[in-house]
Write a protein that holds these residues in place. Sequence first.
Motif, PDB file in Angstrom:
ATOM      1  N   PRO A  70       0.761  -1.156   0.079  1.00 24.69           N
ATOM      2  CA  PRO A  70       0.133   0.134  -0.252  1.00 24.69           C
ATOM      3  C   PRO A  70       0.943   1.147  -0.054  1.00 24.69           C
ATOM      4  CG  PRO A  70      -0.926  -1.572   1.550  1.00 24.69           C
ATOM      5  CD  PRO A  70       0.412  -2.038   1.144  1.00 24.69           C
ATOM      6  N   LEU A  71       0.454   2.405  -0.525  1.00 23.61           N
ATOM      7  CA  LEU A  71       1.081   3.482  -0.919  1.00 23.61           C
ATOM      8  C   LEU A  71       1.325   4.166   0.590  1.00 23.61           C
ATOM      9  CD1 LEU A  71       2.129   5.662  -2.850  1.00 23.61           C
ATOM     10  CD2 LEU A  71      -0.128   6.622  -2.682  1.00 23.61           C
ATOM     11  N   GLU A  72       0.640   4.190   1.437  1.00 24.84           N
ATOM     12  CA  GLU A  72       0.820   4.624   2.812  1.00 24.84           C
ATOM     13  C   GLU A  72       1.927   3.755   3.660  1.00 24.84           C
ATOM     14  OE1 GLU A  72      -3.224   5.092   1.776  1.00 24.84           O
ATOM     15  OE2 GLU A  72      -2.054   3.188   1.720  1.00 24.84           O
ATOM     16  N   THR A  73       2.101   2.611   3.279  1.00 30.02           N
ATOM     17  CA  THR A  73       3.242   1.741   3.681  1.00 30.02           C
ATOM     18  C   THR A  73       4.403   2.300   3.324  1.00 30.02           C
ATOM     19  OG1 THR A  73       1.912  -0.094   4.153  1.00 30.02           O
ATOM     20  CG2 THR A  73       4.141  -0.576   4.186  1.00 30.02           C
ATOM     21  N   ALA A 114       1.109  12.132  -0.385  1.00 32.61           N
ATOM     22  CA  ALA A 114       1.095  13.050  -1.583  1.00 32.61           C
ATOM     23  C   ALA A 114       2.530  13.228  -2.234  1.00 32.61           C
ATOM     24  CB  ALA A 114       0.728  14.520  -1.170  1.00 32.61           C
ATOM     25  N   VAL A 115       3.363  13.405  -1.436  1.00 33.96           N
ATOM     26  CA  VAL A 115       4.766  13.460  -2.182  1.00 33.96           C
ATOM     27  C   VAL A 115       5.366  12.084  -2.583  1.00 33.96           C
ATOM     28  CG1 VAL A 115       7.315  13.777  -1.484  1.00 33.96           C
ATOM     29  CG2 VAL A 115       5.832  15.153  -0.457  1.00 33.96           C
ATOM     30  N   THR A 116       4.894  11.054  -1.897  1.00 34.40           N
ATOM     31  CA  THR A 116       5.409   9.593  -2.381  1.00 34.40           C
ATOM     32  C   THR A 116       4.679   9.478  -3.519  1.00 34.40           C
ATOM     33  OG1 THR A 116       5.212   9.016  -0.191  1.00 34.40           O
ATOM     34  CG2 THR A 116       5.168   7.261  -1.703  1.00 34.40           C
ATOM     35  N   GLU A 117       3.361   9.650  -3.750  1.00 33.04           N
ATOM     36  CA  GLU A 117       2.725   9.605  -4.932  1.00 33.04           C
ATOM     37  C   GLU A 117       3.162  10.302  -6.324  1.00 33.04           C
ATOM     38  OE1 GLU A 117      -1.821   8.572  -6.489  1.00 33.04           O
ATOM     39  OE2 GLU A 117      -1.656   9.936  -4.772  1.00 33.04           O
ATOM     40  N   LYS A 118       3.373  11.611  -5.746  1.00 34.74           N
ATOM     41  CA  LYS A 118       3.882  12.510  -6.874  1.00 34.74           C
ATOM     42  C   LYS A 118       5.481  12.133  -7.415  1.00 34.74           C
ATOM     43  CE  LYS A 118       4.339  17.346  -8.106  1.00 34.74           C
ATOM     44  NZ  LYS A 118       4.238  18.796  -7.530  1.00 34.74           N
ATOM     45  N   VAL A 119       6.225  11.777  -6.374  1.00 30.84           N
ATOM     46  CA  VAL A 119       7.756  11.759  -6.913  1.00 30.84           C
ATOM     47  C   VAL A 119       8.050  10.228  -7.277  1.00 30.84           C
ATOM     48  CG1 VAL A 119      10.015  12.076  -6.175  1.00 30.84           C
ATOM     49  CG2 VAL A 119       8.296  13.593  -5.547  1.00 30.84           C
ATOM     50  N   TYR A 120       7.482   9.361  -6.560  1.00 28.15           N
ATOM     51  CA  TYR A 120       8.214   8.131  -6.482  1.00 28.15           C
ATOM     52  C   TYR A 120       7.156   6.893  -7.128  1.00 28.15           C
ATOM     53  CZ  TYR A 120      11.358   9.402  -3.218  1.00 28.15           C
ATOM     54  OH  TYR A 120      12.435  10.241  -2.364  1.00 28.15           O
ATOM     55  N   ARG A 121       5.884   7.229  -7.354  1.00 33.37           N
ATOM     56  CA  ARG A 121       4.884   6.194  -7.830  1.00 33.37           C
ATOM     57  C   ARG A 121       4.721   6.541  -9.037  1.00 33.37           C
ATOM     58  NH1 ARG A 121      -0.393   3.894  -4.910  1.00 33.37           N
ATOM     59  NH2 ARG A 121      -0.318   2.029  -5.977  1.00 33.37           N
ATOM     60  N   HIS A 122       5.651   5.847 -10.007  1.00 31.55           N
ATOM     61  CA  HIS A 122       5.488   5.948 -11.685  1.00 31.55           C
ATOM     62  C   HIS A 122       5.058   4.544 -12.186  1.00 31.55           C
ATOM     63  CE1 HIS A 122       6.627   9.957 -11.566  1.00 31.55           C
ATOM     64  NE2 HIS A 122       7.616   9.739 -10.717  1.00 31.55           N
ATOM     65  N   GLN A 123       4.075   3.637 -11.631  1.00 31.32           N
ATOM     66  CA  GLN A 123       3.970   2.381 -11.739  1.00 31.32           C
ATOM     67  C   GLN A 123       3.106   2.500 -12.756  1.00 31.32           C
ATOM     68  OE1 GLN A 123       5.710  -0.323 -11.151  1.00 31.32           O
ATOM     69  NE2 GLN A 123       7.115   0.685  -9.905  1.00 31.32           N
ATOM     70  N   LEU A 124       3.110   2.028 -14.212  1.00 31.34           N
ATOM     71  CA  LEU A 124       1.994   2.229 -15.171  1.00 31.34           C
ATOM     72  C   LEU A 124       1.659   0.631 -15.553  1.00 31.34           C
ATOM     73  CD1 LEU A 124       3.480   4.735 -17.740  1.00 31.34           C
ATOM     74  CD2 LEU A 124       1.496   5.081 -16.293  1.00 31.34           C
ATOM     75  N   ARG A 125       2.376  -0.389 -15.091  1.00 34.49           N
ATOM     76  CA  ARG A 125       2.016  -1.731 -15.397  1.00 34.49           C
ATOM     77  C   ARG A 125       0.557  -2.013 -14.818  1.00 34.49           C
ATOM     78  NH1 ARG A 125       6.461  -6.254 -14.503  1.00 34.49           N
ATOM     79  NH2 ARG A 125       7.109  -4.376 -13.718  1.00 34.49           N
ATOM     80  N   PRO A 126       0.580  -1.907 -13.640  1.00 34.84           N
ATOM     81  CA  PRO A 126      -0.827  -2.370 -12.807  1.00 34.84           C
ATOM     82  C   PRO A 126      -2.079  -1.793 -13.655  1.00 34.84           C
ATOM     83  CG  PRO A 126       0.794  -1.811 -11.159  1.00 34.84           C
ATOM     84  CD  PRO A 126       1.448  -1.595 -12.341  1.00 34.84           C
ATOM     85  N   ALA A 155       5.527   5.847   4.747  1.00 28.51           N
ATOM     86  CA  ALA A 155       6.097   5.661   6.162  1.00 28.51           C
ATOM     87  C   ALA A 155       7.387   5.198   6.028  1.00 28.51           C
ATOM     88  CB  ALA A 155       5.038   4.639   6.770  1.00 28.51           C
ATOM     89  N   LEU A 156       7.916   4.066   4.991  1.00 29.38           N
ATOM     90  CA  LEU A 156       9.210   3.416   5.042  1.00 29.38           C
ATOM     91  C   LEU A 156      10.035   4.653   4.608  1.00 29.38           C
ATOM     92  CD1 LEU A 156       8.279   0.188   3.489  1.00 29.38           C
ATOM     93  CD2 LEU A 156       9.425   0.621   5.834  1.00 29.38           C
ATOM     94  N   VAL A 157       9.549   5.482   3.581  1.00 28.64           N
ATOM     95  CA  VAL A 157      10.660   6.573   3.242  1.00 28.64           C
ATOM     96  C   VAL A 157      10.763   7.861   3.862  1.00 28.64           C
ATOM     97  CG1 VAL A 157      10.620   5.550   0.711  1.00 28.64           C
ATOM     98  CG2 VAL A 157       8.955   7.274   1.571  1.00 28.64           C
TER      99      VAL A 157
END
Length: 52
Positions: free
Chosen positions: A7-10, A21-33, A13-15
């Motif tokens: 999950p994005l929340e996990t 918001a920052v995690t989604e904008k900067v790190y989450r570039h997963q198109l395959r799913p 928290a780990l980073v």
Amino acid sequence: MSDSGVPLETIAALVGHAGTAVTEKVYRHQLRPVITKGAETMSTVFGQGRSA
């Protein structure tokens, strides 16, 4: 991690992010799913392997 279903929340928290918001904008570039889910949905809607 996202590609493995974490999950994005996990991940946030780990980073060390206070929210997602920052995690989604900067790190989450997963198109395959998204592409896979779209293809699965189209197969369900139009029927897999049917001829026109």
